[in-house]
Design an enzyme around this catalytic site. Structure first.
Site, PDB file in Angstrom:
ATOM      1  N   GLU A 414       0.816  -1.217   0.000  1.00  0.00           N
ATOM      2  CA  GLU A 414       0.000   0.000   0.000  1.00  0.00           C
ATOM      3  C   GLU A 414       0.849   1.267   0.000  1.00  0.00           C
ATOM      4  O   GLU A 414       0.573   2.217  -0.716  1.00  0.00           O
ATOM      5  CB  GLU A 414      -0.947  -0.017   1.199  1.00  0.00           C
ATOM      6  CG  GLU A 414      -1.998  -1.120   1.095  1.00  0.00           C
ATOM      7  CD  GLU A 414      -2.984  -1.098   2.249  1.00  0.00           C
ATOM      8  OE1 GLU A 414      -3.005  -0.094   3.010  1.00  0.00           O
ATOM      9  OE2 GLU A 414      -3.732  -2.074   2.408  1.00  0.00           O
ATOM     10  N   HIS A 416       1.467   3.679   2.495  1.00  0.00           N
ATOM     11  CA  HIS A 416       0.950   4.880   3.161  1.00  0.00           C
ATOM     12  C   HIS A 416       2.019   5.367   4.154  1.00  0.00           C
ATOM     13  O   HIS A 416       2.186   4.785   5.225  1.00  0.00           O
ATOM     14  CB  HIS A 416      -0.349   4.568   3.918  1.00  0.00           C
ATOM     15  CG  HIS A 416      -1.489   4.193   3.030  1.00  0.00           C
ATOM     16  ND1 HIS A 416      -2.093   5.088   2.176  1.00  0.00           N
ATOM     17  CD2 HIS A 416      -2.148   3.021   2.874  1.00  0.00           C
ATOM     18  CE1 HIS A 416      -3.080   4.494   1.531  1.00  0.00           C
ATOM     19  NE2 HIS A 416      -3.125   3.235   1.919  1.00  0.00           N
ATOM     20  N   THR A 443       0.468  -0.055  -4.446  1.00  0.00           N
ATOM     21  CA  THR A 443      -0.964  -0.016  -4.738  1.00  0.00           C
ATOM     22  C   THR A 443      -1.708   1.204  -4.214  1.00  0.00           C
ATOM     23  O   THR A 443      -2.772   1.539  -4.740  1.00  0.00           O
ATOM     24  CB  THR A 443      -1.635  -1.267  -4.166  1.00  0.00           C
ATOM     25  OG1 THR A 443      -1.393  -1.329  -2.744  1.00  0.00           O
ATOM     26  CG2 THR A 443      -1.103  -2.533  -4.824  1.00  0.00           C
ATOM     27  N   GLU A 444      -1.190   1.899  -3.174  1.00  0.00           N
ATOM     28  CA  GLU A 444      -1.968   2.991  -2.566  1.00  0.00           C
ATOM     29  C   GLU A 444      -1.044   4.083  -2.019  1.00  0.00           C
ATOM     30  O   GLU A 444      -1.252   4.590  -0.917  1.00  0.00           O
ATOM     31  CB  GLU A 444      -2.849   2.463  -1.428  1.00  0.00           C
ATOM     32  CG  GLU A 444      -3.788   1.343  -1.804  1.00  0.00           C
ATOM     33  CD  GLU A 444      -4.641   0.868  -0.632  1.00  0.00           C
ATOM     34  OE1 GLU A 444      -4.764   1.617   0.366  1.00  0.00           O
ATOM     35  OE2 GLU A 444      -5.178  -0.245  -0.701  1.00  0.00           O
ATOM     36  N   LEU A 445      -0.066   4.476  -2.756  1.00  0.00           N
ATOM     37  CA  LEU A 445       0.978   5.360  -2.246  1.00  0.00           C
ATOM     38  C   LEU A 445       0.455   6.746  -1.899  1.00  0.00           C
ATOM     39  O   LEU A 445      -0.197   7.410  -2.708  1.00  0.00           O
ATOM     40  CB  LEU A 445       2.094   5.477  -3.295  1.00  0.00           C
ATOM     41  CG  LEU A 445       3.167   6.526  -3.044  1.00  0.00           C
ATOM     42  CD1 LEU A 445       3.940   6.224  -1.771  1.00  0.00           C
ATOM     43  CD2 LEU A 445       4.124   6.596  -4.234  1.00  0.00           C
TER      44      LEU A 445
END
Length: 575
Positions: A414, A416, A443-445
């Site tokens: 991800e 974060h 996938t979710e930076l």
């Protein structure tokens, strides 16, 4: 008439000849004998324990000794009473350096996590973890930076104080900022680009000296994008800003179970369907996110209240519903989200719940890569729930489940970032994950807004450069879907779609990662360039060539190669 012919030549020469090359290798197999230490041990004294205990001392109340097994010398910490009782070596560290660490570990009995820890003047720092076994050696790879120069002490710990910790082939290698940047540059040349050599000749094969060459990249191969949500469907400015930049996307909430079935039996895929059509219209591939989410706070109330048997039925229906609907229309599935930090389904359905979900997903859409999606695997070394080694352990548990041996799996990170990124830890963590041989996607930076707008942009650039340069990263998606009231953590634009500092970073890097250029052939008609993978349009002009001959530009593709050879483009131009 223009003819494009492809030949091969030697690899691009690379650069940074005086820079120490970074070793991206890691190993997740348990071996009878450890490998030699990386970088010859770096700054570690006596890295192979060939000189007794020189350089090593006791940490805590353990007893230490050198042992020899089949000519292999190693160090052992025994008679341990506390987790931190082990061996240690004193070091002097510099805050402007990036450090990569590795060691080979064994325990005297069983299978237990062993951690490498730094004790510094400002506190303790987690370096890396490995699930060590008895009777074979496991590689621990880690990395770190420190926020202050000064003395430090490296040691190992295991919560099981009854086992001996065996250590061999220890390495600690510092790199300067300049060397680290050279690693990125070298990796980009090797992993993201190929050398193109254009030869302009006339119909008789005679070279066209000083021909003008124009190369325009029409499509970038490396997948880079950001999440979107239903706000884009009715906002033309949002659509234009997004589609002019990105080559892959994911939906923020629109495919999640709590969105598509907020009430039992009342499924609604309207928003997801519309977003998928928008993406198709703009030729932008979509990741499927997500099938199931293990965080109990993200499970809708009616699902939480189901009995074990009813939950099993509902889950099976959910997997079949969303995956059958979008089978063949997405490039990936996040089958289970955050099942290292949370365990709602495991608690309700048993410890093999995740494995059964992947089994079901495989039978519905086995040709699409099935990802396990998790956070803090590369973001924060302090989080022990989702270290690279724990991630790999969970993957193996899923693979060991009956009929799961042929799963098409992928690793979803991800990314974060709630703290300043530690690039050395990031790189080593990805190295370890890459040793699985599975594709790795970011996938979710995002970067936390609490860090401030300028730091957010600065850290975003650091992270994106590091990830794009790593040879084993297959794609990057940022978690910056726009909403009128603000994004999750990181917006790229304001509400008028003018770039914020983070958006400027993205545009700056997009320009760097693209390879459009103009130039002039040499006296023999040759023109050379290193081009990013993608599709290109080529135009050429020369006084000896009629304009009608050049009316139609030529397209060519620069792609990755499994060999060390690089593509040479030979261009023949009729006069």
């Amino acid at each position: 008439m223009l003819l494009l012919l492809f030949f091969f030549t030697l690899p691009f020469a690379g650069f940074g000849a005086n820079a120490l090359t970074y070793d991206y290798t890691a190993n997740i197999e348990c071996l009878a004998n450890p490998h030699k230490p990386q970088y010859g041990g770096g700054i570690i004294i006596n890295p192979e324990l060939n000189h007794g205990l020189r350089g090593w001392s006791t940490f805590g109340n353990a007893k230490i000794e050198q042992r020899v097994l089949e000519d292999n010398k190693y160090i052992v910490a025994h008679s341990r009473n506390q987790p931190e009782d082990s061996i240690s070596q004193k070091l002097y560290l510099q805050k402007d350096k990036l450090y990569t660490f590795s060691a080979w570990i064994q325990v005297s009995d069983g299978d237990f996590p062993v951690r490498a820890i730094l004790k510094t003047t400002t506190g303790f720092k987690h370096v890396g973890t490995v699930f060590a076994k008895s009777k074979c050696w496991s590689m621990l790879k880690g990395g770190f930076t420190v926020n202050a120069s000064g003395p430090a002490e490296l040691y190992f710990e295991s919560k099981n104080a009854s086992v001996e910790i065996w250590v061999d082939s220890i390495s600690l290698q510092p790199f300067t900022q300049e060397q680290w940047k050279s690693h990125q540059d070298q990796s980009i040349e090797k992993a993201r680009k190929r050398k193109v050599r254009i030869h302009a000749v006339d119909e008789q094969g005679n070279p066209l000296p000083n021909a003008s060459i124009s190369i325009i990249q029409k499509k970038v191969s490396f997948p880079f994008g950001t999440a979107i949500n239903k706000n884009i469907l009715t906002n033309k400015a949002y659509q234009n800003w997004f589609s002019s930049r990105f080559t892959v996307t994911v939906f923020e909430d629109e495919m999640k179970w709590y969105t598509t079935e907020p009430s039992p039996g009342q499924e609604d895929y309207t928003a997801a369907d519309a977003l998928l059509q928008f993406a198709k219209k703009n030729s932008i591939p979509v990741r499927g996110h997500n099938v199931l989410w293990d965080d109990p706070s993200k499970v809708q109330g009616w699902v939480s209240s189901l009995s074990r048997n009813d939950l099993a039925v509902a889950v099976k229906k959910r997997i079949n519903s969303v995956m059958s609907r979008y089978k063949g229309q997405v490039i990936a599935w996040d089958v289970v989200n955050e099942n290292l930090h949370f365990s709602f389904f495991e608690h309700k359905l048993g410890s093999t719940a995740s494995a059964t979900f992947y089994n079901g997903a495989h039978w519905i859409d086995g040709t699409t890569t099935l990802f396990m999606n998790e956070y803090n695997t590369i973001e924060d070394s302090r989080d022990r729930s989702s270290t690279p080694d724990k991630y790999i352990q969970k993957l193996k548990q899923i693979q060991r489940f009956p009929r799961n041996n042929n799963l098409k799996q992928g690793i979803g990170l991800e990314s974060h970032f709630s703290i300043a990124p530690d690039l050395a830890y990031m790189r080593s963590s990805i190295d370890t994950l890459a040793s699985t041989g599975l594709p790795i996607w970011i996938t979710e930076l995002d970067i936390a807004s609490a860090l401030g707008q300028q730091a957010q942009a600065r850290y975003l650039e650091q992270v994106l450069r590091e990830l794009h340069a790593h040879p084993k990263i297959n794609g990057i998606i940022m978690w910056s879907a726009w909403k009128p009231g603000g994004c999750y953590q990181m917006c790229l634009t304001d509400n008028s779609f003018n770039n914020l500092p983070t958006g400027n970073v993205v545009d700056k890097l997009l320009r760097e990662w693209r390879s459009s250029l103009k130039g002039t052939a040499d006296g023999d008609g040759f023109f050379e360039a290193s081009l990013s993978h993608g599709d290109y349009e080529l135009k050429i002009s020369h006084p000896n060539v009629t304009s009608s001959s050049l009316a139609q530009s030529q397209r060519f593709e620069v792609s990755s190669a499994d060999t060390l050879e690089q593509t040479t483009l030979h261009l023949q131009v009729s006069a």
